[in-house]
Write an enzyme that holds these catalytic residues in place. Structure first.
Site, mmCIF file in Angstrom:
data_model
loop_
_atom_site.group_PDB
_atom_site.id
_atom_site.type_symbol
_atom_site.label_atom_id
_atom_site.label_comp_id
_atom_site.label_asym_id
_atom_site.label_seq_id
_atom_site.Cartn_x
_atom_site.Cartn_y
_atom_site.Cartn_z
ATOM 1 N N THR A 277 -13.595 -0.357 6.579
ATOM 2 C CA THR A 277 -13.300 0.949 7.152
ATOM 3 C C THR A 277 -11.880 1.002 7.702
ATOM 4 O O THR A 277 -11.623 1.558 8.768
ATOM 5 C CB THR A 277 -14.320 1.346 8.248
ATOM 6 O OG1 THR A 277 -15.627 0.922 7.867
ATOM 7 C CG2 THR A 277 -14.363 2.866 8.415
ATOM 8 N N ARG B 242 -16.341 0.191 12.708
ATOM 9 C CA ARG B 242 -17.113 1.384 13.074
ATOM 10 C C ARG B 242 -17.696 1.280 14.479
ATOM 11 O O ARG B 242 -18.437 2.166 14.900
ATOM 12 C CB ARG B 242 -18.252 1.603 12.073
ATOM 13 C CG ARG B 242 -17.788 1.824 10.645
ATOM 14 C CD ARG B 242 -18.968 2.185 9.770
ATOM 15 N NE ARG B 242 -18.703 1.943 8.365
ATOM 16 C CZ ARG B 242 -19.602 2.070 7.405
ATOM 17 N NH1 ARG B 242 -20.841 2.431 7.712
ATOM 18 N NH2 ARG B 242 -19.296 1.827 6.141
ATOM 19 N N LYS C 188 -12.886 -1.117 -4.898
ATOM 20 C CA LYS C 188 -14.203 -0.759 -4.378
ATOM 21 C C LYS C 188 -14.577 0.594 -4.990
ATOM 22 O O LYS C 188 -13.765 1.519 -5.016
ATOM 23 C CB LYS C 188 -14.118 -0.667 -2.856
ATOM 24 C CG LYS C 188 -15.349 -0.154 -2.146
ATOM 25 C CD LYS C 188 -15.069 -0.133 -0.635
ATOM 26 C CE LYS C 188 -16.209 0.472 0.146
ATOM 27 N NZ LYS C 188 -15.950 0.458 1.601
ATOM 28 N N GLU D 24 -17.924 -8.580 5.281
ATOM 29 C CA GLU D 24 -17.065 -7.472 5.704
ATOM 30 C C GLU D 24 -17.608 -6.913 7.010
ATOM 31 O O GLU D 24 -18.737 -6.427 7.059
ATOM 32 C CB GLU D 24 -17.045 -6.370 4.637
ATOM 33 C CG GLU D 24 -16.295 -5.117 5.050
ATOM 34 C CD GLU D 24 -16.516 -3.955 4.096
ATOM 35 O OE1 GLU D 24 -16.355 -2.796 4.532
ATOM 36 O OE2 GLU D 24 -16.872 -4.198 2.918
#
Length: 213
Positions: free
Chosen positions: A73, A49, A133, A45
Site C-alpha cells: 500500500t 494500512r 502486481k 508483505e
C-alpha cells in the site's frame, strides 16, 4: 527481464503465495512472521494500512532472520522512503504513477506496482518494470483476463492480488505469466488476534504446497 525483477524473484525464491498482512498490533508482527516462515512463506508483505505498520516492518526486519519483509500500500515517494528506512526489502503499490516510478528507479529496492489494463501494463514496461502486481485481481477480470494477456503482452510476469483464496489460487498459478499470488487467507484476522501461530503455520504450509513446477 530487468535486474530488479531478477532481484525480486530471487527474494521470493519460488514462493507461490505472498502473505498480504494488515497488522493492528505491533506485538503480533514478530510471532506472525515467524509462523509464516516456519510454514515456508518467508517473503511477506506488511501493508501500510494501520498506525503500527512501519513499526511492524521494523521489528520483523530486525528480529526475524528467516523472513524477507516488504511493504505494501505504498502510495508515494515518501511512503517508499519510510518503508525502506525501517527495513523493507521490496515495495508493493496498488498502482503506478510517474513520480513513484521515477523515485523507485533511483533505489536498489525493487518495486512491484499494481496494474490492471493493457495501457497501464505498457506504461509500467516503459518505466522499466516487467514484474507487476495485477490488482484487484478478481474484480478486474480474474484468471481468464490474465490468460488473455499472456500472448499479446509476452514477457511480463504477474503477482495477482485481491480476492484470491485457497479455492482459486491454483487458477492463477497455472498460468504461464503468473509467478505467485498475494493473499491474506494464510493469516486470518481472528487467528492473529487469538495468537494462533500454530494454526497460521499450518495454513502457510498448505499454501506453500502450491509451488509451481
Amino acid at each position: 527481464m530487468t535486474s530488479k525483477t531478477q532481484k525480486l524473484l530471487a527474494l521470493l525464491d519460488g514462493q507461490p503465495v505472498i502473505p498480504v498482512l494488515k497488522i493492528e498490533r505491533a506485538a503480533d508482527a514478530v510471532p506472525l512472521a515467524r509462523a509464516l516462515a516456519r510454514g515456508g512463506l518467508r517473503a511477506i508483505e506488511i501493508t501500510l494500512r494501520t498506525d503500527e505498520a512501519l513499526e511492524c516492518i521494523r521489528r520483523v526486519a530486525a528480529e526475524v532472520e528467516d523472513c524477507i519483509v516488504g511493504a505494501g500500500t505504498i502510495l508515494s515517494a515518501r511512503h517508499f522512503d519510510e518503508a525502506v528506512a525501517v527495513g523493507s526489502k521490496f515495495i508493493v503499490s496498488p498502482g503506478l504513477t510517474r513520480e513513484l516510478a521515477a523515485h523507485a528507479a533511483q533505489s536498489d529496492v525493487p518495486l512491484l506496482p499494481g496494474t490492471i489494463t493493457p495501457g497501464e501494463i505498457m506504461g509500467a514496461l516503459e518505466a522499466g518494470l516487467d514484474f507487476l502486481k495485477f490488482f484487484p485481481a478478481e474484480q478486474a477480470g480474474g484468471a481468464s483476463f490474465l490468460k488473455a494477456l499472456a500472448s499479446p503482452i509476452a514477457g511480463v510476469k504477474f503477482c495477482p492480488t485481491g480476492g484470491i483464496s485457497a479455492k482459486n489460487a491454483r487458477d492463477y498459478l497455472s498460468l504461464p505469466n503468473v509467478v505467485c499470488v498475494g493473499g491474506s487467507w494464510v493469516a486470518p484476522d481472528d487467528m492473529v488476534k487469538a495468537g494462533d501461530w500454530a494454526g497460521i503455520e499450518a495454513l502457510a504450509a498448505e499454501a506453500n504446497k502450491l509451488r509451481k513446477n
